[in-house]
Design a protein around this motif. Sequence first.
Motif, PDB file in Angstrom:
ATOM      1  N   ASN A 181      68.074   1.353  30.815  1.00 59.45           N
ATOM      2  CA  ASN A 181      67.294   1.134  29.582  1.00 59.45           C
ATOM      3  C   ASN A 181      67.458   2.296  28.611  1.00 59.45           C
ATOM      4  O   ASN A 181      66.501   2.724  27.965  1.00 59.45           O
ATOM      5  CB  ASN A 181      65.819   0.907  29.890  1.00 59.45           C
ATOM      6  CG  ASN A 181      65.564  -0.442  30.477  1.00 59.45           C
ATOM      7  OD1 ASN A 181      66.280  -1.403  30.192  1.00 59.45           O
ATOM      8  ND2 ASN A 181      64.554  -0.539  31.316  1.00 59.45           N
ATOM      9  N   ARG A 182      68.650   2.819  28.518  1.00 60.58           N
ATOM     10  CA  ARG A 182      68.911   3.983  27.677  1.00 60.58           C
ATOM     11  C   ARG A 182      68.585   3.704  26.210  1.00 60.58           C
ATOM     12  O   ARG A 182      68.018   4.541  25.515  1.00 60.58           O
ATOM     13  CB  ARG A 182      70.387   4.378  27.814  1.00 60.58           C
ATOM     14  CG  ARG A 182      70.718   5.702  27.194  1.00 60.58           C
ATOM     15  CD  ARG A 182      72.184   6.049  27.367  1.00 60.58           C
ATOM     16  NE  ARG A 182      72.578   6.029  28.770  1.00 60.58           N
ATOM     17  CZ  ARG A 182      73.845   6.088  29.173  1.00 60.58           C
ATOM     18  NH1 ARG A 182      74.821   6.140  28.301  1.00 60.58           N
ATOM     19  NH2 ARG A 182      74.135   6.071  30.452  1.00 60.58           N
ATOM     20  N   TYR A 183      68.900   2.509  25.741  1.00 55.96           N
ATOM     21  CA  TYR A 183      68.697   2.206  24.328  1.00 55.96           C
ATOM     22  C   TYR A 183      67.243   1.886  24.029  1.00 55.96           C
ATOM     23  O   TYR A 183      66.759   2.140  22.932  1.00 55.96           O
ATOM     24  CB  TYR A 183      69.625   1.069  23.909  1.00 55.96           C
ATOM     25  CG  TYR A 183      71.056   1.401  24.236  1.00 55.96           C
ATOM     26  CD1 TYR A 183      71.731   2.380  23.530  1.00 55.96           C
ATOM     27  CD2 TYR A 183      71.710   0.794  25.299  1.00 55.96           C
ATOM     28  CE1 TYR A 183      73.019   2.731  23.849  1.00 55.96           C
ATOM     29  CE2 TYR A 183      73.002   1.130  25.623  1.00 55.96           C
ATOM     30  CZ  TYR A 183      73.654   2.101  24.892  1.00 55.96           C
ATOM     31  OH  TYR A 183      74.930   2.453  25.222  1.00 55.96           O
ATOM     32  N   LYS A 184      66.544   1.335  25.012  1.00 61.47           N
ATOM     33  CA  LYS A 184      65.114   1.089  24.826  1.00 61.47           C
ATOM     34  C   LYS A 184      64.360   2.412  24.730  1.00 61.47           C
ATOM     35  O   LYS A 184      63.404   2.544  23.970  1.00 61.47           O
ATOM     36  CB  LYS A 184      64.585   0.263  26.003  1.00 61.47           C
ATOM     37  CG  LYS A 184      63.138  -0.114  25.877  1.00 61.47           C
ATOM     38  CD  LYS A 184      62.709  -0.951  27.052  1.00 61.47           C
ATOM     39  CE  LYS A 184      61.249  -1.311  26.966  1.00 61.47           C
ATOM     40  NZ  LYS A 184      60.815  -2.092  28.122  1.00 61.47           N
ATOM     41  N   SER A 211      74.295   2.205  31.299  1.00 57.90           N
ATOM     42  CA  SER A 211      73.345   2.497  30.220  1.00 57.90           C
ATOM     43  C   SER A 211      72.364   1.342  30.021  1.00 57.90           C
ATOM     44  O   SER A 211      71.190   1.568  29.718  1.00 57.90           O
ATOM     45  CB  SER A 211      74.080   2.812  28.921  1.00 57.90           C
ATOM     46  OG  SER A 211      74.735   1.665  28.431  1.00 57.90           O
ATOM     47  N   LEU A 212      72.825   0.104  30.221  1.00 58.57           N
ATOM     48  CA  LEU A 212      71.904  -1.033  30.133  1.00 58.57           C
ATOM     49  C   LEU A 212      70.945  -1.063  31.320  1.00 58.57           C
ATOM     50  O   LEU A 212      69.778  -1.408  31.171  1.00 58.57           O
ATOM     51  CB  LEU A 212      72.697  -2.340  30.056  1.00 58.57           C
ATOM     52  CG  LEU A 212      73.438  -2.576  28.748  1.00 58.57           C
ATOM     53  CD1 LEU A 212      74.324  -3.813  28.858  1.00 58.57           C
ATOM     54  CD2 LEU A 212      72.481  -2.715  27.594  1.00 58.57           C
ATOM     55  N   MET A 214      65.794   5.275  23.733  1.00 56.73           N
ATOM     56  CA  MET A 214      66.281   5.988  22.554  1.00 56.73           C
ATOM     57  C   MET A 214      65.668   5.430  21.267  1.00 56.73           C
ATOM     58  O   MET A 214      65.350   6.168  20.344  1.00 56.73           O
ATOM     59  CB  MET A 214      67.805   5.892  22.477  1.00 56.73           C
ATOM     60  CG  MET A 214      68.437   6.820  21.468  1.00 56.73           C
ATOM     61  SD  MET A 214      70.243   6.658  21.407  1.00 56.73           S
ATOM     62  CE  MET A 214      70.707   6.920  23.090  1.00 56.73           C
ATOM     63  N   TYR A 215      65.489   4.101  21.218  1.00 58.09           N
ATOM     64  CA  TYR A 215      64.953   3.445  20.034  1.00 58.09           C
ATOM     65  C   TYR A 215      63.736   2.609  20.420  1.00 58.09           C
ATOM     66  O   TYR A 215      63.805   1.388  20.509  1.00 58.09           O
ATOM     67  CB  TYR A 215      66.013   2.543  19.400  1.00 58.09           C
ATOM     68  CG  TYR A 215      67.293   3.240  19.076  1.00 58.09           C
ATOM     69  CD1 TYR A 215      67.379   4.113  18.010  1.00 58.09           C
ATOM     70  CD2 TYR A 215      68.441   3.037  19.847  1.00 58.09           C
ATOM     71  CE1 TYR A 215      68.559   4.766  17.706  1.00 58.09           C
ATOM     72  CE2 TYR A 215      69.629   3.680  19.559  1.00 58.09           C
ATOM     73  CZ  TYR A 215      69.673   4.541  18.491  1.00 58.09           C
ATOM     74  OH  TYR A 215      70.839   5.186  18.203  1.00 58.09           O
TER      75      TYR A 215
END
Length: 115
Positions: free
Chosen positions: A63-66, A59-60, A68-69
């Motif tokens: 860039n899943r969180y980039k 996930s890192l 998502m947010y």
Amino acid sequence: MSRQAISAQRHVLRALTQWPKDTLRPQIQFQDVLRKRFEGGSSGLPEQDQLRQANALYSLLDNRYKKMYPITGSLLRPRSKPTYFTDLVKELEEAPTRSYLDRLWLRVKGIVRIQ
């Protein structure tokens, strides 16, 4: 070691091979430290936890969180210094290619400030 535990270990090691190299500290790499931990086979973690860690690494990498947010607007441009983050990225890109004299010059400029 069970077949699933070996599979979980392979997932973690595959994710670590895709991890980008750190240009600021080439002698210490994040993936090398984690590879030593997981290659021995005696990480001491259950295979479910190893799969969770592999999922976190993937996930890192994606860039899943980039995605998502997303960060937009005034967070990237603080009022006190609007170019802070662009200057920071520029410095991080230039730092590995600086010579000794360039680093010394920047240090002297930081110490001596003319007002």
